[in-house]
Motif scaffolding. Structure first.
Motif, PDB file in Angstrom:
ATOM      1  N   ALA A  20       0.827  -1.206   0.000  1.00 58.25           N
ATOM      2  CA  ALA A  20       0.000   0.000   0.000  1.00 58.25           C
ATOM      3  C   ALA A  20       0.863   1.260   0.000  1.00 58.25           C
ATOM      4  N   ALA A  21       1.868   1.305   0.858  1.00 58.61           N
ATOM      5  CA  ALA A  21       2.733   2.481   0.922  1.00 58.61           C
ATOM      6  C   ALA A  21       3.423   2.717  -0.421  1.00 58.61           C
ATOM      7  N   ARG A  22       3.909   1.659  -1.044  1.00 59.61           N
ATOM      8  CA  ARG A  22       4.562   1.814  -2.357  1.00 59.61           C
ATOM      9  C   ARG A  22       3.563   2.317  -3.407  1.00 59.61           C
ATOM     10  N   PHE A  23       2.335   1.839  -3.360  1.00 70.51           N
ATOM     11  CA  PHE A  23       1.296   2.306  -4.278  1.00 70.51           C
ATOM     12  C   PHE A  23       1.034   3.802  -4.071  1.00 70.51           C
ATOM     13  N   TYR A  24       0.830   4.221  -2.826  1.00 71.59           N
ATOM     14  CA  TYR A  24       0.509   5.623  -2.554  1.00 71.59           C
ATOM     15  C   TYR A  24       1.657   6.558  -2.943  1.00 71.59           C
ATOM     16  N   ARG A  32       7.576   9.669  -0.631  1.00 72.97           N
ATOM     17  CA  ARG A  32       8.650   8.686  -0.437  1.00 72.97           C
ATOM     18  C   ARG A  32       8.387   7.804   0.770  1.00 72.97           C
ATOM     19  N   ILE A  33       8.990   6.633   0.748  1.00 68.73           N
ATOM     20  CA  ILE A  33       9.022   5.758   1.919  1.00 68.73           C
ATOM     21  C   ILE A  33      10.237   6.183   2.735  1.00 68.73           C
ATOM     22  N   THR A  34      10.054   6.364   4.042  1.00 71.74           N
ATOM     23  CA  THR A  34      11.166   6.827   4.873  1.00 71.74           C
ATOM     24  C   THR A  34      11.813   5.690   5.662  1.00 71.74           C
ATOM     25  N   VAL A  54       7.146  -7.568   7.400  1.00 74.54           N
ATOM     26  CA  VAL A  54       7.082  -6.119   7.559  1.00 74.54           C
ATOM     27  C   VAL A  54       6.101  -5.776   8.669  1.00 74.54           C
ATOM     28  N   MET A  55       6.549  -4.938   9.607  1.00 70.97           N
ATOM     29  CA  MET A  55       5.694  -4.483  10.687  1.00 70.97           C
ATOM     30  C   MET A  55       5.143  -3.092  10.379  1.00 70.97           C
ATOM     31  N   VAL A  56       6.030  -2.119  10.152  1.00 73.57           N
ATOM     32  CA  VAL A  56       5.623  -0.731   9.952  1.00 73.57           C
ATOM     33  C   VAL A  56       6.379  -0.141   8.776  1.00 73.57           C
ATOM     34  N   VAL A  57       5.650   0.596   7.954  1.00 78.38           N
ATOM     35  CA  VAL A  57       6.251   1.359   6.867  1.00 78.38           C
ATOM     36  C   VAL A  57       5.899   2.821   7.109  1.00 78.38           C
ATOM     37  N   ALA A  58       6.916   3.645   7.312  1.00 71.82           N
ATOM     38  CA  ALA A  58       6.703   5.086   7.436  1.00 71.82           C
ATOM     39  C   ALA A  58       6.895   5.694   6.054  1.00 71.82           C
ATOM     40  N   PHE A  59       5.983   6.580   5.667  1.00 72.65           N
ATOM     41  CA  PHE A  59       6.092   7.205   4.351  1.00 72.65           C
ATOM     42  C   PHE A  59       5.521   8.607   4.385  1.00 72.65           C
ATOM     43  N   GLU A  60       5.843   9.373   3.360  1.00 73.92           N
ATOM     44  CA  GLU A  60       5.346  10.738   3.232  1.00 73.92           C
ATOM     45  C   GLU A  60       4.645  10.887   1.893  1.00 73.92           C
ATOM     46  N   LEU A  61       3.478  11.510   1.917  1.00 73.51           N
ATOM     47  CA  LEU A  61       2.771  11.874   0.695  1.00 73.51           C
ATOM     48  C   LEU A  61       2.809  13.387   0.600  1.00 73.51           C
ATOM     49  N   GLN A  62       3.608  13.892  -0.317  1.00 75.60           N
ATOM     50  CA  GLN A  62       3.797  15.320  -0.524  1.00 75.60           C
ATOM     51  C   GLN A  62       4.108  16.037   0.790  1.00 75.60           C
TER      52      GLN A  62
END
Length: 165
Positions: A20-24, A32-34, A54-62
């Motif tokens: 999901a994070a990679r899609f967004y 980006r994924i942080t 994978v437990m947690v993926v931190a990411f930023e959308l704009q």
């Protein structure tokens, strides 16, 4: 209060957090994924996940922070929470609607709302729409509301025509 508090939405997934994070981050430019963290042996009797998953993926959308958590099947998304995408042009609206709705639930589309392939709800609309809907007694707001209620994906030009009368 000197420091500004950052509030970060945490999205609960059942094994799809990284996907999901990679899609967004593909859908939204300047994203980006942080960090990505994984489950270990510790707490396995409680979380029930396999070590290394994978437990947690931190990411930023704009520039906006998000966290995707693989928490298991206990909780799922519903329409009580959605993310708004105010678009600056018809082309931007087409891009976000097309990308976010692909593989999602077509029956959950109404008035600019959609549900993506992960079950998360989004509102994709012209950035000027909230202002156009102000004033419940105004004829312009009534025309825009009536036009919008008949749409799934919002038609920028039709809403503009309704706004102008």
């Amino acid at each position: 209060m000197g420091n500004q508090l950052t509030i970060t939405p945490c999205l609960w997934f059942d094994g799809q957090a990284e996907q999901a994070a990679r899609f967004y981050v593909e859908v939204f430019p300047d994203s980006r994924i942080t960090t990505i963290s994984h489950y270990g042996e510790a707490g396995k009797e409680i979380h029930g996940q396999r070590p290394g998953d994978v437990m947690v993926v931190a990411f930023e959308l704009q520039g906006n922070p998000f966290v995707a958590l693989n928490g298991g099947p206990l909780f799922t998304f519903n329409e009580a929470v959605s993310f708004q995408v105010p678009c600056r042009s018809p082309e931007e609206l087409d891009h976000y609607w097309g990308a976010l709705s692909e593989g999602g639930d077509p029956s959950a589309q109404q008035c600019g709302w959609l549900k993506d392939r992960f079950g998360l709800s989004w509102q994709v609309f012209p950035e000027w729409l909230p202002k156009a809907l102000e004033g419940a007694g105004s004829t312009a707001a009534a025309r825009v509301t009536e036009a919008m209620m008949a749409m799934k994906k919002l038609d920028w030009q039709a809403l503009e025509r309704a706004r102008r009368g």
